[in-house]
Write an enzyme that holds these catalytic residues in place. Structure first.
Site, PDB file in Angstrom:
ATOM      1  N   ILE A 205       1.227  -1.315  -0.047  1.00  0.00           N
ATOM      2  CA  ILE A 205       0.069  -0.159  -0.108  1.00  0.00           C
ATOM      3  C   ILE A 205       0.901   1.621  -0.261  1.00  0.00           C
ATOM      4  O   ILE A 205       0.611   2.125  -0.654  1.00  0.00           O
ATOM      5  CB  ILE A 205      -1.293  -0.171   1.002  1.00  0.00           C
ATOM      6  CG1 ILE A 205      -2.097   0.620   1.019  1.00  0.00           C
ATOM      7  CG2 ILE A 205      -0.236   0.196   2.268  1.00  0.00           C
ATOM      8  CD1 ILE A 205      -3.248   0.018   0.479  1.00  0.00           C
ATOM      9  N   ARG A 206       1.881   1.289   0.719  1.00  0.00           N
ATOM     10  CA  ARG A 206       2.930   2.315   1.059  1.00  0.00           C
ATOM     11  C   ARG A 206       4.058   2.144  -0.490  1.00  0.00           C
ATOM     12  O   ARG A 206       4.291   0.385  -0.652  1.00  0.00           O
ATOM     13  CB  ARG A 206       3.979   2.406   1.446  1.00  0.00           C
ATOM     14  CG  ARG A 206       2.938   2.753   3.187  1.00  0.00           C
ATOM     15  CD  ARG A 206       3.950   2.850   4.237  1.00  0.00           C
ATOM     16  NE  ARG A 206       5.219   1.557   4.511  1.00  0.00           N
ATOM     17  CZ  ARG A 206       4.586   1.123   4.930  1.00  0.00           C
ATOM     18  NH1 ARG A 206       3.974   1.311   6.541  1.00  0.00           N
ATOM     19  NH2 ARG A 206       5.338  -0.493   6.016  1.00  0.00           N
TER      20      ARG A 206
ATOM     21  N   TYR B 103      -6.605  -9.546  15.295  1.00  0.00           N
ATOM     22  CA  TYR B 103      -5.897 -10.178  14.089  1.00  0.00           C
ATOM     23  C   TYR B 103      -4.677 -11.339  14.557  1.00  0.00           C
ATOM     24  O   TYR B 103      -4.973 -12.028  13.883  1.00  0.00           O
ATOM     25  CB  TYR B 103      -3.610  -9.601  15.187  1.00  0.00           C
ATOM     26  CG  TYR B 103      -2.804  -9.326  14.290  1.00  0.00           C
ATOM     27  CD1 TYR B 103      -1.840  -9.472  13.070  1.00  0.00           C
ATOM     28  CD2 TYR B 103      -1.563  -9.970  14.776  1.00  0.00           C
ATOM     29  CE1 TYR B 103      -1.811  -9.655  12.781  1.00  0.00           C
ATOM     30  CE2 TYR B 103      -0.512 -10.441  14.086  1.00  0.00           C
ATOM     31  CZ  TYR B 103      -0.358 -10.599  13.231  1.00  0.00           C
ATOM     32  OH  TYR B 103       1.139 -10.960  13.106  1.00  0.00           O
TER      33      TYR B 103
ATOM     34  N   LYS C 266      -5.155 -14.333  11.887  1.00  0.00           N
ATOM     35  CA  LYS C 266      -4.156 -15.169  11.753  1.00  0.00           C
ATOM     36  C   LYS C 266      -4.519 -16.615  11.798  1.00  0.00           C
ATOM     37  O   LYS C 266      -4.535 -17.565  11.068  1.00  0.00           O
ATOM     38  CB  LYS C 266      -2.828 -15.312  12.148  1.00  0.00           C
ATOM     39  CG  LYS C 266      -2.300 -13.961  12.018  1.00  0.00           C
ATOM     40  CD  LYS C 266      -1.637 -13.466  10.579  1.00  0.00           C
ATOM     41  CE  LYS C 266      -1.052 -12.223  10.166  1.00  0.00           C
ATOM     42  NZ  LYS C 266       0.226 -12.570   8.817  1.00  0.00           N
TER      43      LYS C 266
HETATM   44  N1  SER Z   1       4.888  -8.982  16.280  1.00  0.00           N
HETATM   45  C1  SER Z   1       3.000  -9.760  15.957  1.00  0.00           C
HETATM   46  C2  SER Z   1       2.616  -8.703  16.609  1.00  0.00           C
HETATM   47  O1  SER Z   1       3.023  -7.855  17.600  1.00  0.00           O
HETATM   48  C3  SER Z   1       2.841 -10.594  16.516  1.00  0.00           C
HETATM   49  O2  SER Z   1       3.218 -12.205  15.321  1.00  0.00           O
HETATM   50  O3  SER Z   1       1.637  -8.147  16.420  1.00  0.00           O
END
Ligand code: SER
Length: 342
Positions: free
Chosen positions: A38-39, A156, A160
């Site tokens: 995107i950058r 997140y 994942k």
């Molecule tokens: N390093 C990542 C985070 O802190 C974890 O995979 O989101």
């Protein structure tokens, strides 16, 4: 026209992308390197790749064009919003992290069909896929295997973990009821621990206290870590992260017995990391304030992971243990990195 074999890297301007480009670019007879972010790719890397595309993994038109222009052999799908950023905008994170991955998996099945060979899809997952129920369990669990404690508490982490499942689905079961079976995707995934680079800083992660304390100290700045001193998770330095991605991508298909592999180098507390930084920079001013809400997130990640499957199946072994990571990579490289600015 014969199209050149191509490696596509998404999230190329992130720190794993940078490491991957630096490693792949000088290889003799390598495929074309097409990078998407995107950058705009960092200036220092622009001469190292064959095509730079500034664009979004959510732009399906763009992905379709790529698919017609290039013979894509391998995709390193790195584009994602990291864990801290994702908590500030969970729905955006979901779109980028999940829909972006679906778009690339779809590109891969379609592309595999046209070229008559599955696309190799290397996916960067994370220890954030785990969710330890409490600190006691975290302390007593030891090295956690790929299939245990999968109850992430961040958007997140949920993204994942779900994308790992999507990879398995697209690899083995995509359109399983249709008359013509799909060629699938050669999906391979590493679950990374916290990553530390001496050259770049991550943006928006929750394991960032480790690289941040090092980079701040090397610039003679005080640093207040947002975790308790005893906070422990596994880590790896960037050269080993790149090594893991490339080794998994290169492994013969028949040696791959699972879709998702843990990889790890060393598990240490924030205090132990700070001690190593202080050994190199005795004037370091590192403190710990665990009042930050991010403490809870790091506490939900395992203290260590079992990476024996990766070691067994594709010969994974990190080059950098704890001491070597600091003595031979982090400290000398970071001294050079900030020499002109301190
Ligand atoms: N390093 C990542 C985070 O802190 C974890 O995979 O989101």
């Amino acid at each position: 026209m014969i199209r050149k074999n191509t490696i596509l890297i998404t999230g190329a301007d992130g720190e794993v992308g940078h490491g991957l480009i630096r490693q792949l670019s000088p290889l003799p007879d390598r495929p074309a390197l097409v990078v998407l972010d995107i950058r705009k790719l960092d200036r220092s890397l622009r001469g190292l790749v064959d095509r730079i595309i500034v664009g979004d993994v959510l732009d399906t038109k763009l992905l379709e064009t790529l698919s017609t222009e290039y013979e894509i052999d391998t995709i390193f799908h790195l584009a994602a919003l990291l864990s801290t950023s994702s908590e500030f905008n969970p729905e955006t994170a979901h779109r980028v992290n999940v829909q972006g991955t679906v778009n690339l998996l779809k590109l891969s099945v379609d592309h595999g069909l046209t070229r008559g060979k599955p696309v190799k899809f290397v996916y960067a997952s994370s220890i954030a896929a785990y969710g330890m129920p409490n600190l006691e369990t975290k302390t007593s669990a030891g090295k956690v295997s790929e299939d245990d404690y999968l109850h992430p508490i961040t958007m997140y982490g949920c993204n994942k973990l779900y994308c790992e499942h999507l990879g398995r689905y697209y690899a083995r079961y995509y359109q399983q009821l249709s008359a013509t079976r799909s060629i699938g995707v050669d999906f391979r995934c590493v679950r990374f621990p916290g990553l530390i680079s001496a050259i770049t800083l991550p943006t928006g992660g929750t394991s960032d206290y480790a690289p941040e304390m090092l980079h701040a100290t090397a610039q003679r700045k005080a640093y207040a870590a947002f975790v308790r001193e005893d906070t422990t998770i596994p880590f790896m330095v960037m050269p080993d992260a790149i090594k893991a991605l490339l080794a998994l991508a290169a492994a013969p298909r028949e040696q791959i017995t699972r879709q998702v592999y843990n990889v790890s180098s060393f598990s240490r507390s924030a205090g132990q990391l700070a001690d190593m930084v202080k050994r190199a920079f005795p004037e370091a001013a590192i403190s710990f304030k665990s009042s930050d809400a991010r403490q809870n997130i790091v506490d939900s990640w395992p203290a260590d992971v079992d990476d024996s499957a990766a070691r067994h199946d594709w010969g994974w072994a990190p080059d950098y243990g704890f001491d070597r990571a600091f003595d031979d990579y982090l400290i000398p490289t970071i001294r050079g990195r900030y020499q002109s600015t301190t």
